[in-house]
Enzyme design. Structure first.
Site, PDB file in Angstrom:
ATOM      1  N   THR A  69      25.518 -13.488  24.509  1.00 19.63           N
ATOM      2  CA  THR A  69      26.010 -14.128  23.288  1.00 19.63           C
ATOM      3  C   THR A  69      24.888 -14.816  22.520  1.00 19.63           C
ATOM      4  O   THR A  69      25.139 -15.481  21.525  1.00 19.63           O
ATOM      5  CB  THR A  69      27.116 -15.163  23.614  1.00 19.63           C
ATOM      6  N   GLY A  70      23.660 -14.676  23.004  1.00 16.55           N
ATOM      7  CA  GLY A  70      22.523 -15.243  22.267  1.00 16.55           C
ATOM      8  C   GLY A  70      21.852 -16.411  22.968  1.00 16.55           C
ATOM      9  O   GLY A  70      21.194 -17.230  22.319  1.00 16.55           O
ATOM     10  N   TRP A  73      18.090 -17.070  22.432  1.00 14.50           N
ATOM     11  CA  TRP A  73      17.815 -17.752  21.157  1.00 14.50           C
ATOM     12  C   TRP A  73      18.134 -19.244  21.273  1.00 14.50           C
ATOM     13  O   TRP A  73      17.329 -20.095  20.888  1.00 14.50           O
ATOM     14  CB  TRP A  73      18.672 -17.085  20.073  1.00 14.50           C
ATOM     15  N   HIS A 125      25.620 -19.453  32.956  1.00 15.54           N
ATOM     16  CA  HIS A 125      26.665 -18.537  32.488  1.00 15.54           C
ATOM     17  C   HIS A 125      27.988 -18.871  33.169  1.00 15.54           C
ATOM     18  O   HIS A 125      28.982 -18.165  32.968  1.00 15.54           O
ATOM     19  CB  HIS A 125      26.309 -17.086  32.825  1.00 15.54           C
ATOM     20  N   SER A 155      26.132  -5.439  23.258  1.00 12.91           N
ATOM     21  CA  SER A 155      24.862  -5.990  23.728  1.00 12.91           C
ATOM     22  C   SER A 155      24.782  -5.905  25.256  1.00 12.91           C
ATOM     23  O   SER A 155      23.747  -5.537  25.821  1.00 12.91           O
ATOM     24  CB  SER A 155      24.754  -7.452  23.265  1.00 12.91           C
ATOM     25  N   TYR A 216      27.388 -17.580  17.624  1.00  9.52           N
ATOM     26  CA  TYR A 216      26.178 -16.836  17.250  1.00  9.52           C
ATOM     27  C   TYR A 216      26.184 -16.549  15.740  1.00  9.52           C
ATOM     28  O   TYR A 216      25.153 -16.638  15.076  1.00  9.52           O
ATOM     29  CB  TYR A 216      26.147 -15.529  18.050  1.00  9.52           C
ATOM     30  N   ARG A 285      17.046  -7.037  21.482  1.00  8.11           N
ATOM     31  CA  ARG A 285      17.406  -5.664  21.117  1.00  8.11           C
ATOM     32  C   ARG A 285      17.396  -5.547  19.601  1.00  8.11           C
ATOM     33  O   ARG A 285      16.464  -5.041  19.008  1.00  8.11           O
ATOM     34  CB  ARG A 285      18.768  -5.300  21.724  1.00  8.11           C
TER      35      ARG A 285
HETATM   36  P1  A3P Z   1      21.818  -7.624  20.620  1.00  6.39           P
HETATM   37  O1  A3P Z   1      21.875  -6.884  21.906  1.00  6.39           O
HETATM   38  O2  A3P Z   1      23.080  -7.486  19.824  1.00  6.39           O
HETATM   39  O3  A3P Z   1      20.623  -7.329  19.814  1.00  6.39           O
HETATM   40  P2  A3P Z   1      21.464 -13.259  25.477  1.00  6.39           P
HETATM   41  O4  A3P Z   1      20.245 -13.959  24.973  1.00  6.39           O
HETATM   42  O5  A3P Z   1      22.604 -14.185  25.704  1.00  6.39           O
HETATM   43  O6  A3P Z   1      21.151 -12.364  26.592  1.00  6.39           O
HETATM   44  O7  A3P Z   1      21.950 -12.379  24.243  1.00  6.39           O
HETATM   45  C1  A3P Z   1      21.155 -11.334  23.795  1.00  6.39           C
HETATM   46  C2  A3P Z   1      21.429 -11.046  22.344  1.00  6.39           C
HETATM   47  O8  A3P Z   1      20.774 -12.028  21.526  1.00  6.39           O
HETATM   48  C3  A3P Z   1      20.854  -9.708  21.956  1.00  6.39           C
HETATM   49  O9  A3P Z   1      21.730  -9.196  20.962  1.00  6.39           O
HETATM   50  C4  A3P Z   1      19.492 -10.118  21.392  1.00  6.39           C
HETATM   51  O10 A3P Z   1      18.895  -9.154  20.556  1.00  6.39           O
HETATM   52  C5  A3P Z   1      19.861 -11.375  20.650  1.00  6.39           C
HETATM   53  N1  A3P Z   1      18.711 -12.252  20.413  1.00  6.39           N
HETATM   54  C6  A3P Z   1      17.684 -12.507  21.254  1.00  6.39           C
HETATM   55  N2  A3P Z   1      16.815 -13.348  20.680  1.00  6.39           N
HETATM   56  C7  A3P Z   1      17.279 -13.634  19.449  1.00  6.39           C
HETATM   57  C8  A3P Z   1      16.811 -14.446  18.379  1.00  6.39           C
HETATM   58  N3  A3P Z   1      15.672 -15.116  18.467  1.00  6.39           N
HETATM   59  N4  A3P Z   1      17.562 -14.514  17.254  1.00  6.39           N
HETATM   60  C9  A3P Z   1      18.717 -13.827  17.156  1.00  6.39           C
HETATM   61  N5  A3P Z   1      19.225 -13.042  18.137  1.00  6.39           N
HETATM   62  C10 A3P Z   1      18.511 -12.947  19.277  1.00  6.39           C
END
Ligand code: A3P
Length: 319
Positions: A69-70, A73, A125, A155, A216, A285
């Site tokens: 879920t991000g 970040w 988590h 994702s 997010y 990703r």
């Molecule tokens: P996507 O797979 O849709 O690209 P988590 O960090 O909880 O594992 O979630 C991963 C998701 O957050 C991935 O989404 C990833 O690309 C996205 N993500 C990682 N770093 C990010 C950032 N700095 N800003 C926005 N999204 C980010």
């Protein structure tokens, strides 16, 4: 790096072996049901250990989220906000350490061996009901991050496809259609997803001063407001002087997908996990809202929306 002793591990593994099991998203990823949630066994022993041993301090802050879920970040932003007195962009450990090693996960049993400076930030988590009791008893603050379930699912499917097993066995990840069926039944890592979200949502309504509930999509659409909210919640709001100097914008830019995903550590580094390894690039990703449309049909999207709507009905939360 783990603090779990061999004896504890043995005890937890025995308990885990008695749990209800279902096939997961791949042959080497079965899921087991523990207190209402589905876990991969290799995340569960650390969770059990944390429940038994983790002693929270009242000033500790927890960054909680379901998977994908991000949180990478959120960890980066939180770390940059909390350590801005110590580091600037050119000296930040985020330059050389993957965000997940800057703020450790409770359930990996890694909480006193994280790299980087000791700051009172932890990630998890775990569902709200399974957090170590001392976190709740100590009145610790919690940030919860959730995301549109369709993007979260997509994702997650891609992410598990990138996890490399130490002992490669027959069979990879199930098809996206099969994984979707499982997700809709609640069968996903830390799922059911809606139960995870609801647990924190309800608690955030009861104790808004202790639980900051974020999406997010809101972080994407108004990153500045979320970053300021986080700083206030951490009791270190940005001063007018800092705002004038562009510190808020600097943190946002530094933690952006474009910047973080292009750092060497996140492009070429890898993390060794208990049962395999993961390239750091797997955490980055696309970082876009609505990418599910490129992988699921409109019908699948509507189906998951309906499930969420039904599960969240009356809660005041929607996606
Ligand atoms: P996507 O797979 O849709 O690209 P988590 O960090 O909880 O594992 O979630 C991963 C998701 O957050 C991935 O989404 C990833 O690309 C996205 N993500 C990682 N770093 C990010 C950032 N700095 N800003 C926005 N999204 C980010």
């Amino acid at each position: 790096a783990s603090n779990i002793t061999t004896e504890s591990l043995q005890k937890y593994r025995e308990e885990i072996s008695t749990l209800l099991k279902e096939d997961g998203w791949s042959p080497f990823f079965h899921l087991c049901l523990y207190k209402g949630f589905w876990f991969h066994p290799f995340f569960l022993d650390g969770a059990m250990y944390a429940q038994d041993h983790f002693q929270a301090q009242p000033s500790d802050i927890f960054l909680c989220s379901a998977m994908k879920t991000g949180c990478t970040w959120l960890k980066s932003l939180s770390f940059a906000i909390a350590t801005r007195g110590q580091y600037d962009e050119s000296t930040s450990p985020l330059r050389t350490i993957v965000p997940h090693d800057c703020i450790p996960f409770l359930e990996y049993g890694e909480y006193s061996t994280a790299e980087g400076p000791r700051i009172p930030l932890f990630a998890s988590h775990l569902p709200y009901t399974l957090l170590p009791k001392s976190i709740i008893d100590s009145g610790c603050k919690i940030v919860y991050l959730c995301r549109d379930p369709k993007d979260t699912f997509v994702s997650m499917w891609h992410f598990f496809g990138k996890l490399k097993n130490k002992k490669p066995r027959e069979g990879g990840l199930v098809s996206i259609e099969e994984a979707f069926e499982l997700f809709c039944k609640g069968l996903s890592s830390y799922g059911p997803y809606w139960e995870h979200v609801l647990g924190y949502w309800k608690e955030s309504l009861e104790r808004p001063d202790k639980i900051l509930f974020l999406k997010y999509e809101d972080m994407t659409n108004d990153t500045e407001a979320c970053v300021k909210k986080l700083a206030e919640f951490f009791d270190c709001p940005f001063s007018l002087e800092e705002e004038r100097k562009g510190i808020v914008q600097g943190i946002i830019k530094f933690c952006s997908f474009e910047n973080l995903s292009n750092l060497d550590v996140n492009k070429t580094g890898k993390q060794v996990k208990k049962d395999g390894f993961l390239e750091n690039s797997a955490y980055f990703r696309k970082g876009k809202i609505g990418d599910w449309r490129n992988h699921l049909t409109a019908e699948m999207g509507a189906r998951l929306d309906n499930i969420m709507e039904e599960k969240l009905r009356g809660s005041g939360l929607n996606f």
